[in-house]
Design an enzyme around this catalytic site. Structure first.
Site, PDB file in Angstrom:
ATOM      1  N   LYS A 129       2.277  -3.820   6.175  1.00  0.00           N
ATOM      2  CA  LYS A 129       2.670  -3.826   4.767  1.00  0.00           C
ATOM      3  C   LYS A 129       4.150  -3.485   4.599  1.00  0.00           C
ATOM      4  CE  LYS A 129      -1.190  -4.999   2.792  1.00  0.00           C
ATOM      5  NZ  LYS A 129      -1.284  -6.311   2.079  1.00  0.00           N
TER       6      LYS A 129
ATOM      7  N   TYR B  72      -1.812  -0.964   9.809  1.00  0.00           N
ATOM      8  CA  TYR B  72      -1.857  -1.563   8.475  1.00  0.00           C
ATOM      9  C   TYR B  72      -0.583  -1.230   7.703  1.00  0.00           C
ATOM     10  CZ  TYR B  72      -3.591  -2.479   3.735  1.00  0.00           C
ATOM     11  OH  TYR B  72      -3.753  -2.941   2.450  1.00  0.00           O
ATOM     12  N   ALA B  73      -0.146   0.038   7.786  1.00  0.00           N
ATOM     13  CA  ALA B  73       1.076   0.446   7.108  1.00  0.00           C
ATOM     14  C   ALA B  73       2.287  -0.291   7.671  1.00  0.00           C
ATOM     15  CB  ALA B  73       1.267   1.957   7.234  1.00  0.00           C
ATOM     16  N   ALA B  74       2.306  -0.504   8.979  1.00  0.00           N
ATOM     17  CA  ALA B  74       3.415  -1.231   9.597  1.00  0.00           C
ATOM     18  C   ALA B  74       3.486  -2.663   9.070  1.00  0.00           C
ATOM     19  CB  ALA B  74       3.258  -1.232  11.116  1.00  0.00           C
TER      20      ALA B  74
ATOM     21  N   SER C  26       0.839  -1.192   0.000  1.00  0.00           N
ATOM     22  CA  SER C  26       0.000   0.000   0.000  1.00  0.00           C
ATOM     23  C   SER C  26       0.876   1.244   0.000  1.00  0.00           C
ATOM     24  CB  SER C  26      -0.898   0.024   1.240  1.00  0.00           C
ATOM     25  OG  SER C  26      -1.515   1.289   1.400  1.00  0.00           O
TER      26      SER C  26
END
Length: 262
Positions: free
Chosen positions: A172, A168-170, A148
Site C-alpha cells: 500500500k 500489505y503495508a509495504a 491503509s
C-alpha cells in the site's frame, strides 16, 4: 453540491462487497455509470449492481483479478464498449491477509507472500496504465487508490494483527509514491487528478465477524480514535466519491486519511 458525476463512467474494482460495494452505491446515487469489478462472486457483484441501480445509476458487472493483466484489459474494454469512455478509476481491490494469533512473526509468514505483495502493487499499476490513455484523450479523469492506515501507523498492537500486515503495508505504501508521481504526469495533459484514500480499520457488512475474532484489535482502534468509534464503509465511500468528482478541482497527489480521527 453537484458532484458532476451524472453520466460519467466509473470503474470500481473489488466492488462485489465490503468497501467496494458502498463506493459503487454512492457513485450510483450521483447518477454515474458504474462498472462493478469482481474477482470470484458474480452473485455478489449482481447484488452491488442492483444497489447501484436502486440508488439512481446504471451498472455493468465485469470480472477482474489483481495480478491478471488479461482481466485488467477485459475490464477496460468492457467499460469502453459499454459507454465509450472511462472517467474515473477506483483501485479498491486487494489480495487480503487474515488475522494471526498473538506471538506470530512476520518472517514466519509463508503461503505466497511475495505473490500477494506483487499483485497488490503491480495489479493497481497495470490497471492505471490501461485507463490513462482514455483519460488523456478526453482531458479529464479521476483516479483514487485505496490504501491503509497501516502505512503510517503500523499495527496498533505489536503482538496481534493481520497476517502479513508488514507486506500489505509495504504494498500500500508503494501506491502513495505512485499516485504522487502520476499526479504530475497526468496533470500536464488535462484535468486529471489522482489521490489516495487511507482508511483506518473500517466496519463493513463483510468484516463484522472477522472483527469479533480479532483479539480485541477493533476495540482498541475505536478507543484510540477521537470520535471513539470506527468509521463505516459509507463514510469512507463519500470521501472517495468527492475526490473522484468534478467538484474536486484542486486536490491531487495527496493522501487523505479517513479513520474517525485516529
Amino acid at each position: 453540491m453537484d458532484l458532476g458525476l451524472q453520466g460519467r463512467t466509473v470503474l470500481v474494482t473489488g466492488a462485489s462487497g465490503g468497501m467496494g460495494r458502498e463506493i459503487a452505491t454512492v457513485f450510483g446515487a450521483e447518477g454515474a455509470d458504474v462498472v462493478v469489478g469482481y474477482r470470484s462472486r458474480p452473485e455478489d457483484a449482481a447484488e452491488t449492481a442492483a444497489r447501484v441501480g436502486k440508488a439512481g445509476g446504471r451498472a455493468l458487472t465485469a470480472g477482474y483479478g489483481l495480478g491478471d493483466p488479461g482481466t485488467a484489459r477485459s475490464l477496460v474494454r468492457a467499460a469502453l464498449d459499454w459507454t465509450g469512455r472511462i472517467d474515473v478509476l477506483v483501485n479498491n481491490a486487494f489480495r487480503p491477509f487474515g488475522f494471526r494469533p498473538p506471538g506470530d512473526r512476520f518472517e514466519d509468514v509463508g503461503d505466497d507472500w511475495q505473490g500477494k505483495l506483487r499483485d497488490n502493487v503491480e495489479g493497481v499499476v497495470e490497471l492505471t496504465r490501461l485507463v490513462a490513455p482514455a483519460m488523456r484523450e478526453r482531458g479529464w479523469g479521476r483516479i483514487v487508490h485505496l490504501s491503509s492506515s497501516m502505512v503510517t501507523e503500523g499495527v496498533l498492537e505489536t503482538d496481534a494483527g493481520p497476517i502479513g500486515s508488514e507486506y500489505y503495508a509495504a504494498a500500500k505504501a508503494a501506491l502513495h509514491g505512485f499516485s504522487r508521481s502520476t499526479a504530475f504526469s497526468l496533470g500536464r495533459d488535462g484535468d486529471i487528478l489522482t489521490n489516495v484514500v487511507v482508511p483506518g480499520l473500517t466496519r463493513t457488512f463483510r468484516n463484522e465477524e472477522r472483527m469479533a475474532n480479532s483479539f480485541g484489535v477493533a476495540e482498541r482502534y475505536a478507543a484510540r480514535a477521537p470520535l471513539g468509534r470506527l468509521p463505516d464503509a459509507t463514510e469512507v465511500a463519500r470521501v472517495v466519491v468527492f475526490l473522484a468528482s468534478a467538484a474536486n478541482t484542486a486536490v491531487t497527489g495527496q493522501s487523505v486519511t479517513v479513520g474517525a480521527g485516529a
